[in-house]
Design a protein around this motif. Structure first.
Motif, PDB file in Angstrom:
ATOM      1  N   LEU A  26       0.809  -1.223   0.000  1.00 45.73           N
ATOM      2  CA  LEU A  26       0.000   0.000   0.000  1.00 45.73           C
ATOM      3  C   LEU A  26       0.840   1.268   0.000  1.00 45.73           C
ATOM      4  O   LEU A  26       0.312   2.362  -0.181  1.00 45.73           O
ATOM      5  N   LYS A  27       2.146   1.128   0.219  1.00 43.53           N
ATOM      6  CA  LYS A  27       3.084   2.259   0.148  1.00 43.53           C
ATOM      7  C   LYS A  27       2.760   3.370   1.137  1.00 43.53           C
ATOM      8  O   LYS A  27       2.918   4.551   0.846  1.00 43.53           O
ATOM      9  N   HIS A  79      -6.911  -1.383  -8.548  1.00 44.88           N
ATOM     10  CA  HIS A  79      -7.299  -2.787  -8.688  1.00 44.88           C
ATOM     11  C   HIS A  79      -6.230  -3.552  -9.461  1.00 44.88           C
ATOM     12  O   HIS A  79      -5.786  -4.629  -9.051  1.00 44.88           O
ATOM     13  N   ALA A  80      -5.796  -3.008 -10.589  1.00 46.23           N
ATOM     14  CA  ALA A  80      -4.767  -3.663 -11.398  1.00 46.23           C
ATOM     15  C   ALA A  80      -3.476  -3.839 -10.590  1.00 46.23           C
ATOM     16  O   ALA A  80      -2.846  -4.904 -10.629  1.00 46.23           O
ATOM     17  N   TYR A  81      -3.103  -2.823  -9.844  1.00 48.82           N
ATOM     18  CA  TYR A  81      -1.894  -2.888  -9.020  1.00 48.82           C
ATOM     19  C   TYR A  81      -2.015  -3.966  -7.942  1.00 48.82           C
ATOM     20  O   TYR A  81      -1.089  -4.754  -7.735  1.00 48.82           O
ATOM     21  N   VAL A  87      -2.553  -9.596  -4.179  1.00 49.81           N
ATOM     22  CA  VAL A  87      -3.468  -9.333  -3.072  1.00 49.81           C
ATOM     23  C   VAL A  87      -4.790 -10.039  -3.325  1.00 49.81           C
ATOM     24  O   VAL A  87      -5.288 -10.069  -4.462  1.00 49.81           O
ATOM     25  N   LYS A  88      -5.363 -10.609  -2.274  1.00 51.00           N
ATOM     26  CA  LYS A  88      -6.647 -11.306  -2.386  1.00 51.00           C
ATOM     27  C   LYS A  88      -7.772 -10.283  -2.592  1.00 51.00           C
ATOM     28  O   LYS A  88      -8.049  -9.470  -1.707  1.00 51.00           O
ATOM     29  N   ILE A  89      -8.407 -10.324  -3.741  1.00 52.12           N
ATOM     30  CA  ILE A  89      -9.516  -9.420  -4.064  1.00 52.12           C
ATOM     31  C   ILE A  89     -10.809 -10.065  -3.575  1.00 52.12           C
ATOM     32  O   ILE A  89     -11.108 -11.213  -3.911  1.00 52.12           O
ATOM     33  N   LEU A  90     -11.561  -9.338  -2.773  1.00 53.70           N
ATOM     34  CA  LEU A  90     -12.830  -9.839  -2.248  1.00 53.70           C
ATOM     35  C   LEU A  90     -13.994  -9.516  -3.172  1.00 53.70           C
ATOM     36  O   LEU A  90     -14.964 -10.260  -3.261  1.00 53.70           O
ATOM     37  N   GLN A  91     -13.912  -8.352  -3.827  1.00 53.19           N
ATOM     38  CA  GLN A  91     -14.928  -7.952  -4.813  1.00 53.19           C
ATOM     39  C   GLN A  91     -14.253  -7.051  -5.837  1.00 53.19           C
ATOM     40  O   GLN A  91     -13.651  -6.053  -5.460  1.00 53.19           O
ATOM     41  N   PRO A  92     -14.321  -7.402  -7.109  1.00 56.40           N
ATOM     42  CA  PRO A  92     -13.686  -6.566  -8.131  1.00 56.40           C
ATOM     43  C   PRO A  92     -14.359  -5.193  -8.209  1.00 56.40           C
ATOM     44  O   PRO A  92     -15.416  -4.977  -7.611  1.00 56.40           O
TER      45      PRO A  92
END
Length: 128
Positions: A26-27, A79-81, A87-92
């Motif tokens: 997340l920087k 999202h692309a990053y 990273v586990k995406i829960l909802q696009p």
């Protein structure tokens, strides 16, 4: 009775994977390292703290009811990053009535959201 800023603290069974996530993925800038807790700057006066659940005031929970939202300008780019970082995406990305957002999970199982408000005036409030 002035309020200066806000810090949200999240508790972890294992602090190091979370520390790497918030710093490297997340920087976020680390502003204070207390060893058992680390505080990162999110915005001008907003902060996120991560705490060793074995040493902090509270304990890490198996299932969290906390959602941390980060307001950004470009949800699709984030999202692309995040996908690129594994990273586990829960909802696009999804566009609602008031905002577009993507939900994902940190190493401790906390849900996070990247969000952009659709009303430019509202977005500006959170961009300051």
């Amino acid at each position: 009775m002035q309020k200066y800023s806000q810090i949200t603290f999240l508790y972890y069974e294992d602090l190091e994977p979370a520390a790497r996530f918030y710093k490297d993925v997340l920087k976020l800038d680390l502003v204070q390292d207390q060893k058992m807790a680390k505080i990162y700057r999110v915005g001008a006066a907003s902060y996120l703290g991560i705490v060793d659940g074995n040493k902090g005031f509270l304990k890490a929970q198996p299932k969290s009811a906390v959602l941390v939202t980060l307001v950004v300008d470009d949800v699709e780019a984030w999202h692309a990053y995040l996908v690129e970082q594994g990273v586990k995406i829960l909802q696009p990305p999804k566009r609602g009535i008031h905002a577009e957002s993507v939900f994902f999970e940190d190493p401790g199982g906390y849900a996070l959201e990247i969000q952009r408000f659709l009303d430019p005036a509202v977005q500006e409030v959170f961009a300051r």
